[in-house]
Design an enzyme around this catalytic site. Structure first.
Site, mmCIF file in Angstrom:
data_model
loop_
_atom_site.group_PDB
_atom_site.id
_atom_site.type_symbol
_atom_site.label_atom_id
_atom_site.label_comp_id
_atom_site.label_asym_id
_atom_site.label_seq_id
_atom_site.Cartn_x
_atom_site.Cartn_y
_atom_site.Cartn_z
ATOM 1 N N SER A 22 0.830 -1.205 0.000
ATOM 2 C CA SER A 22 0.000 0.000 0.000
ATOM 3 C C SER A 22 0.864 1.256 0.000
ATOM 4 O O SER A 22 0.494 2.278 -0.598
ATOM 5 C CB SER A 22 -0.937 -0.001 1.208
ATOM 6 O OG SER A 22 -0.210 -0.040 2.434
ATOM 7 N N VAL A 39 13.564 8.530 -14.256
ATOM 8 C CA VAL A 39 13.613 7.351 -15.121
ATOM 9 C C VAL A 39 13.783 7.742 -16.587
ATOM 10 O O VAL A 39 14.459 7.062 -17.357
ATOM 11 C CB VAL A 39 12.336 6.499 -14.924
ATOM 12 C CG1 VAL A 39 12.233 5.413 -15.991
ATOM 13 C CG2 VAL A 39 12.332 5.873 -13.538
ATOM 14 N N LYS A 209 18.608 -13.009 6.221
ATOM 15 C CA LYS A 209 19.340 -11.809 5.815
ATOM 16 C C LYS A 209 20.849 -12.070 5.797
ATOM 17 O O LYS A 209 21.563 -11.565 4.914
ATOM 18 C CB LYS A 209 18.997 -10.657 6.747
ATOM 19 C CG LYS A 209 17.527 -10.251 6.666
ATOM 20 C CD LYS A 209 17.129 -9.278 7.758
ATOM 21 C CE LYS A 209 15.660 -8.912 7.669
ATOM 22 N NZ LYS A 209 15.230 -8.036 8.778
#
Length: 453
Positions: A22, A39, A209
């Site tokens: 979200s 971009v 990780k």
């Protein structure tokens, strides 16, 4: 320049729209003009795959779908962003995207740690980009420096705090003297711990990780199964107090090291491990409190580098995802490619038994003559050298009374210490081995820890 032209939009498929997803949707809308300028083309949301559309009334209905497979294989989709987590269906969906030549961005540490090699091979085969900055340490720019900025250097160690939940719990125990259970309850109440905190407190999140960090740092494929993993459930208020006496604090560390070969013919290897450890209070990692993350990187030429910041949360993680999105979208616009997977070194991963470190061992013992000699004899028999011994009064453990004995060792292999502890547990003068914690100097000397022989 690609045949799309610079003005053609880059179309993004989003898989998942929870806390992170979200935030990605929000940032794509709010920063649309800036993203297009960076971009060189507009970045547009092509669709969002969710399981329960009725829970997302904020999304335009024409963007929402429950058919993730159809979304990632659409011809008008250029980039697939995956934030659903877990192994499946995330792996299958990302592989479909990559095989179709679409760039892929993921925050899925568990998938990368288990099967990142398959994703990397699919990306290489199709010439697509695979980016995953958000999989470790949230908004902290860590993976890109390892993969790009330090590509010309030789990294020797990556060590740090990569799980905010456990750091919050240990920080609370240190500040207030609370028990582990009380600190966990507080972390849960404040939203730092999940209803089921196992992945965090048992070290699995940090281990995933660590596998990603070790793979990047040492150009060697390391999986979660290669990482030795211990959590913080057994850490007590007494351990926290004992660390303070030594001028240390306890942190759950992820440590990835390059271990040199030996004169005996042992090859160069790597170690990846996660466990709670005492570290000097003067070390910068000791001051990292609350839910923050911090990672030290050591390299031959660059020396020591520290990365610090928010390691989790919707907005920080979405920030990392959008950083990746700008990179891959720019590559598509100009016809370039990002860095490829590098595993050329293929170094063996050393088991924890062969990894040397120092230890803090707390024992409940009989308070009578000859006890110290018997205990010291077991350490010597297993070739673990003692750096310091401290005795404190104990309770009436038996009719003869008892005492607590604390032994701090010099560096020794983990297997030797494990054998020593097993032998100590069998002595009639030892009532119990209360705790065993590793002492990670992180470049500090024994004297710097306030320990004397």
């Amino acid at each position: 320049m690609s045949d799309r032209g610079q003005s053609a939009p880059v179309r993004v498929a989003l898989l998942g729209c929870g806390t992170v997803g979200s935030e990605i949707v929000r940032l794509l809308a709010e920063q649309a003009d800036d993203l297009a300028a960076r971009v060189g083309a507009p970045v547009e949301l092509a669709g969002v795959a969710v399981r329960r559309p009725h829970r997302h009334p904020e999304l335009p209905s024409e963007l929402v779908t429950t058919d993730a497979h159809a979304l990632v294989t659409r011809e008008d989709v250029d980039v697939v962003v995956e934030v659903i987590g877990g192994i499946e269906p995330a792996r299958t969906l990302l592989l479909e995207a990559l095989k179709a030549g679409k760039s892929a961005i993921t925050a899925n540490k568990a998938l990368l740690a288990e099967d990142g090699a398959t994703l990397a091979e699919a990306a290489d085969a199709s010439g697509a980009d695979l980016y995953y900055e958000a999989s470790v340490a949230g908004a902290i720019p860590l993976l890109r420096p390892l993969r790009e900025s330090l590509a010309g250097d030789r990294i020797t160690r990556v060590a740090g705090i990569v799980n905010g939940t456990t750091n919050y719990i240990l920080s609370a125990m240190t500040v207030s003297g609370a028990s582990y259970a009380d600190a966990l309850e507080q972390a849960t109440r404040l939203g730092y711990a999940e209803a089921d905190p196992s992945a965090d407190v048992d070290g699995y999140d940090a281990a995933s990780k660590a596998a990603i960090l070790a793979s990047l740092a040492f150009h060697t494929r390391v999986t979660a199964a290669d990482v030795h993993c211990e959590g913080i459930r057994a850490v007590t208020a007494a351990d926290i107090a004992a660390a303070d006496v030594l001028g240390c604090t306890i942190k759950l560390l992820a440590i990835c090291e390059r271990i040199p070969g030996s004169d005996d013919g042992d090859p160069e290897s790597v170690s990846a491990r996660v466990y709670p450890a005492m570290i000097p209070a003067s070390h910068p990692l000791a001051a990292v409190d609350g839910a923050f993350n911090a990672v030290f990187v050591e390299a031959d030429a660059a020396g020591q580098l520290m990365f610090y910041g928010q390691g989790a949360g919707g907005a920080p993680t979405a920030s990392a995802v959008l950083g990746d999105l700008v990179a891959v979208a720019r590559n598509r616009v100009i016809g370039g490619r990002g860095p490829r997977d590098s595993s050329y070194a293929s170094l063996p991963v050393r088991s924890i038994g062969g990894v040397p470190t120092r230890y803090h061992v707390s024992l409940e013992v009989a308070d009578r003559a000859g006890v110290l000699a018997a205990i010291a004899g077991e350490f010597a028999r297993h070739q673990v050298s003692i750096a310091a011994v401290r005795q404190t009064g104990g309770g009436a453990v038996d009719g003869n009374g008892g005492a607590r004995l604390v032994v701090v060792t010099h560096t020794a292999p983990d297997a030797a210490l494990a054998s020593t502890v097993e032998a100590l547990s069998g002595l009639d003068v030892v009532y119990g081995v209360e705790s065993v914690l590793r002492v990670e100097d992180l470049g500090r000397s024994v004297s710097a820890l306030g320990v004397t022989g």
